[in-house]
Write an enzyme that holds these catalytic residues in place. Sequence first.
Site, PDB file in Angstrom:
ATOM      1  N   GLU A  81      17.779  30.069  14.459  1.00 57.46           N
ATOM      2  CA  GLU A  81      17.911  29.504  13.126  1.00 57.46           C
ATOM      3  C   GLU A  81      16.563  29.542  12.414  1.00 57.46           C
ATOM      4  O   GLU A  81      16.424  29.013  11.310  1.00 57.46           O
ATOM      5  CB  GLU A  81      18.417  28.065  13.204  1.00 57.46           C
ATOM      6  CG  GLU A  81      19.782  27.923  13.848  1.00 57.46           C
ATOM      7  CD  GLU A  81      20.215  26.484  13.995  1.00 57.46           C
ATOM      8  OE1 GLU A  81      19.931  25.673  13.084  1.00 57.46           O
ATOM      9  OE2 GLU A  81      20.824  26.153  15.027  1.00 57.46           O
ATOM     10  N   CYS A 113      23.908  26.662  16.459  1.00 51.42           N
ATOM     11  CA  CYS A 113      23.651  26.434  17.883  1.00 51.42           C
ATOM     12  C   CYS A 113      24.647  27.122  18.814  1.00 51.42           C
ATOM     13  O   CYS A 113      24.554  26.966  20.038  1.00 51.42           O
ATOM     14  CB  CYS A 113      23.628  24.928  18.174  1.00 51.42           C
ATOM     15  SG  CYS A 113      22.341  24.044  17.288  1.00 51.42           S
ATOM     16  N   HIS A 240      26.278  21.633  25.081  1.00 50.11           N
ATOM     17  CA  HIS A 240      25.284  21.683  24.023  1.00 50.11           C
ATOM     18  C   HIS A 240      24.802  20.253  23.767  1.00 50.11           C
ATOM     19  O   HIS A 240      25.605  19.343  23.617  1.00 50.11           O
ATOM     20  CB  HIS A 240      25.887  22.275  22.756  1.00 50.11           C
ATOM     21  CG  HIS A 240      25.026  22.103  21.542  1.00 50.11           C
ATOM     22  ND1 HIS A 240      23.712  22.494  21.501  1.00 50.11           N
ATOM     23  CD2 HIS A 240      25.301  21.548  20.320  1.00 50.11           C
ATOM     24  CE1 HIS A 240      23.198  22.213  20.317  1.00 50.11           C
ATOM     25  NE2 HIS A 240      24.143  21.633  19.578  1.00 50.11           N
TER      26      HIS A 240
END
Length: 413
Positions: A81, A113, A240
Site C-alpha cells: 500500500e 491487506c 490477518h
Amino acid sequence: MSVGIEALNVHAGLARIPVADLFAGRGLDPGRLDNLMMETKSVALPFEDPVTHAVNAARPVVEALDPADRERIELLVTSTESGVDYSKSVASYVHEHLGLSRRCRVMEVKQACYAATGALQLACGYLASAASSGARALVIATDVSLVDEGAGYTEPAMGTGAAAVLLGDRPAVLDVDLGAFGVYSYETLDSARPGPRFDIADADRSLFAYLDCLTHSYRDYTDRVGGVDFGSTFAGLVMHTPFAGIVRAAHRKLARDHGIADVGADFTKRVLPGLVYPRQVGNLCSGSVYLALASMVDHLGSTDPVRVGLYAYGSGCASEFYSGVVGVDAAATVGRMQIGDQLAARCRLTFDEYREVLAVNADCLVPVADRAVDPYRWGEFVDRVGLPRTVLACTGVDGHHRRYDWIKVGGVR
C-alpha cells in the site's frame, strides 16, 4: 503435488516504541490498551522504506538457497500500500538489490491487506501447473506506516516492515491445501490511502467488514471442502492482525457460531501462538497474516505435521480463508531466521524520539526529483540496534531514481 511455502522471514524495521509509552505521550485512554492487546509498535527510521523492508526480509531467504535454486526464482511479486511510483514497481528495486536472475517475472499487486495472499494463491496455481518444473516464486508484502496523532487509536496499531514468502514444490513451512479455500469480496470504503502522506479509516465499518468477511469466506471454504469441523480440523488459526484485539473478537464470534464450549481455552491454544509477533510489531498490512504464521510456527510447539487455517482480509474489500499443513521441518526452517531475536533487538525509542522520526518519515513516499538521505544522521538509533548486521538503506533520490546502499547497524560501523 505439494506446493507451498518453502521459507518465510519477517523484517519489522530497526526501531520500536512501547504502546503504553505512545498512549501516554498522546494522552490516549489507558483503559483501551486491553482492547488493542498490543505491546510494542515497529517504527521505520527515515532511511527505511518499502524497498529496504522488502530486501531486508527476503535477503536471508535468498542467500540460504544454493545458486541453482536461486536461479529458479522465476516470479517476484511485491504487494504494498506504500508504492513509490505509479508505474515503476517496488519489485524492480527489490529484484536488483536481491541479485535475482534477469529471467524472472517482476510485478507489484495492490488490494490493501489481502494482496499478498492473492499473489500467493496465484503463484501456487502457476507452480502446481508445472508449466515450468522446479520453478520458485517469491512474494514479499512490504509497507510503511505514516499515521500520526490524527489517526487516534489506529496509530498504536500500525506497524512497519515486510514478510518474505518463498514458494515452491518443497514446502517445508506450509504445504498449501490446493483447492481448499473460501473467498468473499465486495466494494466498501472502510480504509484507504488516497495520497502519499496520509491514511483514512472508518474503524467501525472496517471492524464489521472484517468479521463479515471471516464468516462468509469460512462458509465458502466449508462449502468447497468436505468434512470440515471448526473445532478439530485446524490445530492453529492464523489471521490477518490489524491489532490482536480484533483477532480475539473474530475468533470469539467464529467459535460461538460453531459450538466451541470453552472459547477462552480454544483461543489460548489455537490462536494466541500466532499473536506473539503481531503484538510486538503492529499491522504489517498484507504481510500481517504471514507475520502471524511465523509466530504460529515458532510458538505452536507441535512436533507432528498439523493443519492450520489462515484468514486474510483487505479493506475495500477482499478476503480469503484457506488451509495448509505445517510440516515437521517448519519450526527449524523458520527458526533459522531468528525473527524473535530480530524483534527483541530493535532500538527502543522514547516518545520524543518517535515524534522526531515520524515528522521526517512523512516525506518517505512523496515523489521528488532529488533528495539526500543520510542514514548516519540517525547514528544514535542505529548504534542502539541490538543485533549487529548489514541492512539495505535508502540514501536518496537522484532524478526521481531512488538510491540504496548497504549499511551496518548495531554498533559495528
